[in-house]
Design an enzyme around this catalytic site. Structure first.
Site, PDB file in Angstrom:
ATOM      1  N   LYS A 154       3.983   6.039   3.124  1.00 57.14           N
ATOM      2  CA  LYS A 154       4.202   6.554   4.470  1.00 57.14           C
ATOM      3  C   LYS A 154       3.063   6.060   5.339  1.00 57.14           C
ATOM      4  O   LYS A 154       1.932   5.959   4.907  1.00 57.14           O
ATOM      5  CB  LYS A 154       4.238   8.080   4.469  1.00 57.14           C
ATOM      6  CG  LYS A 154       5.352   8.671   3.609  1.00 57.14           C
ATOM      7  CD  LYS A 154       5.259  10.167   3.600  1.00 57.14           C
ATOM      8  CE  LYS A 154       6.394  10.792   2.820  1.00 57.14           C
ATOM      9  NZ  LYS A 154       6.312  10.501   1.402  1.00 57.14           N
ATOM     10  N   MET A 203      -5.727  10.584   9.612  1.00 51.25           N
ATOM     11  CA  MET A 203      -4.480  10.135  10.255  1.00 51.25           C
ATOM     12  C   MET A 203      -4.392  10.594  11.706  1.00 51.25           C
ATOM     13  O   MET A 203      -3.356  11.078  12.165  1.00 51.25           O
ATOM     14  CB  MET A 203      -3.269  10.645   9.456  1.00 51.25           C
ATOM     15  CG  MET A 203      -3.243  10.145   8.029  1.00 51.25           C
ATOM     16  SD  MET A 203      -1.904  10.849   7.029  1.00 51.25           S
ATOM     17  CE  MET A 203      -2.521  12.531   6.768  1.00 51.25           C
ATOM     18  N   ASP A 241       1.595   4.184  -2.478  1.00 57.30           N
ATOM     19  CA  ASP A 241       1.602   4.292  -1.029  1.00 57.30           C
ATOM     20  C   ASP A 241       1.373   2.937  -0.383  1.00 57.30           C
ATOM     21  O   ASP A 241       0.813   2.016  -0.993  1.00 57.30           O
ATOM     22  CB  ASP A 241       0.483   5.238  -0.572  1.00 57.30           C
ATOM     23  CG  ASP A 241       0.786   6.689  -0.909  1.00 57.30           C
ATOM     24  OD1 ASP A 241       1.930   6.966  -1.295  1.00 57.30           O
ATOM     25  OD2 ASP A 241      -0.125   7.517  -0.796  1.00 57.30           O
TER      26      ASP A 241
END
Length: 488
Positions: A277, A390, A255
């Site tokens: 991402k 997030m 990641d």
């Protein structure tokens, strides 16, 4: 030569000095130690000095070293590959360094990093295995301390093991010409009985065991995938199993938020592929990640899918295992320390507390379904902790929903940006002013939100990094709070 107070970043190198001339300027005790190490390496040693101490004089009489009598002459460097200045004269040592610089001869001035063009490291030796430790000349006592620690930890039998593998190198390469199969053979040897047999001194049994292992048909061409949690960023939080799997991997799909410090721990010849991402931007669709795992595993490679935090906490690890299972790929999961646990700990915020929170809920602001699918009434209950992953972009909506469903406007929060990393920031305040404070401090991903009574402990219990920040943005924040829906 280097100048300045900071030690240089050195390039480590092991030099083959067999038959090559090395000049040592100085005839005292320090020079004697340097000469002994050079002779062990097979160097052709010349010592330049007006006089030699007894041991050096004996070496000269036995013609094991050449003695050039007198004060330093730059011409002594004409045939030298390296030079060591080991006198008690600052002027002489400087003259050797300057003459070496002019002739492009590498010079070490003992205990003077600024005058040296190379450093002699502290060493740990186990037969042909050498571990060199250098602080760039800036902290020699630290290098010595590390050497002493390694001397304790590394068994003497490593030398015998290295000698055995060195002598059998050609046979090993012939038996296993493909790099991946050869690496797996070495892993079987190193994890098997050979090291312990050598440790006991049973060299005959060690050789027999080695021969049996070499003859085995165990190349295991099937690939596999390991889902590994890298934690939030601090490489010290990576598990031992995670580190071992990283060092066995042929391909690592990682990641974007896996820290550079964790990536620095992987084997140097592994293939690194970034598939991460980040909020607002998907670098590689999940279908592409699935395809890469399948491609490399079917090619017989060991694949690591390296994820920030834990693979099974908002990491889509379940989807990836379902895919691998459906395609018959062997897999394993190595858990990581999820961001809620690690970031809260590094911010001094206990997720549960007997007086403040009897439960903790993990929530992501990027669910597959809309925010309407969440049970906001349950999330708004008191005496619990919310850990929101997030969630930087969705803070206004989060505040609105929680207040509308009964969460008190004065509920404390702690926003932890870059948790566990050197640049960690903790921003505190109350739910009523959450988006404005986050905007005032330009909070960006990766950031974790801790909401609940326990968040108030951040200011009292912080221990890592800077003190928490809590400045309210401006009077516009006050106007924004006045327009908020009242808590039920």
């Amino acid at each position: 030569m280097t100048t300045g107070s900071s030690p240089p970043r050195l390039f480590p190198i092991f030099a083959d000095l067999r038959g090559r001339c090395v000049l040592v300027v100085g005839g005292g005790t320090v020079a004697r130690r340097k000469v002994a190490a050079l002779l062990e390496a097979g160097a052709r040693v010349t010592v330049g000095a007006p006089a030699l101490e007894a041991s050096l004089k004996q070496l000269a009489d036995e013609r094991r070293i050449e003695h050039r009598r007198g004060r330093f002459d730059p011409n002594w460097l004409n045939d030298a590959w390296l030079a060591i200045a080991a006198t008690d004269s600052v002027a002489t040592n400087r003259a050797v360094a300057e003459a070496g610089e002019a002739r492009r001869v590498w010079v070490n001035v003992v205990d003077d990093a600024g005058q040296s063009s190379f450093q002699v490291p502290s060493r740990v030796e186990r037969g042909p295995v050498q571990i060199a430790i250098s602080s760039g000349g800036g902290a020699p006592m630290l290098a010595r301390h590390l050497r002493e620690q390694l001397e304790i930890q590394l068994d003497e039998s490593l030398g015998a093991l290295a000698t055995l593998l060195t002598r059998q190198r050609a046979r090993i390469r012939a038996r296993w010409p493909e790099l991946g199969a050869r690496r797996r053979f070495f892993e079987r040897v190193l994890r098997g009985a050979v090291p312990s047999l050598l440790r006991r001194g049973d060299h005959a049994a060690a050789r027999e065991t080695f021969e049996r292992t070499l003859a085995e048909d165990a190349s295991d061409s099937r690939g596999s995938v390991a889902l590994v949690g890298a934690g939030p960023g601090d490489p010290g939080l990576l598990t031992l199993r995670g580190l071992r799997v990283l060092n066995e991997a042929d391909v690592i799909l990682h990641d974007r938020l896996v820290s550079a410090e964790v990536l620095a721990l992987v084997r140097r010849d592994a293939e690194l592929i970034e598939v991460g991402k980040q909020a607002g931007w998907h670098h590689a669709p999940q279908e592409t990640i699935h395809a890469l795992m399948l491609e490399h595993a079917r090619a017989g490679k060991r694949v690591v899918r390296l994820k920030g935090g834990d693979p099974f906490v908002f990491g889509r690890g379940g989807e990836e295992l379902e895919f691998l299972h459906a395609h018959g790929i062997d897999f394993e999961v190595v858990p990581g320390i999820t961001a809620a646990v690690a970031c809260a700990a590094y911010a001094g915020v206990p997720l549960t507390h007997r007086d403040h929170a009897q439960s903790v809920r993990l929530v992501t602001a990027h669910c597959r379904d809309s925010a309407d699918a969440l049970d906001w009434r349950s999330l708004a209950q008191e005496r619990q902790t919310l850990a929101v992953y997030m969630g930087v972009a969705g803070l206004p909506q989060l505040r609105e929903r929680l207040l509308a469903h009964g969460r008190a406007a004065g509920t404390p929060f702690a926003l932890i940006e870059n948790g566990s990393r050197p640049q960690q920031r903790v921003i505190t305040g109350t739910l009523a002013e959450l988006p404005e404070i986050a905007q005032a401090h330009s909070v960006v991903s990766p950031a974790l939100l801790i909401l609940g009574e326990v968040a108030a402990l951040a200011r009292e219990l912080h221990w890592f990094g800077s003190e928490p920040l809590s400045t309210v943005a401006s009077t516009s924040a006050d106007r924004a709070r006045e327009s908020l829906p009242q808590a039920a």
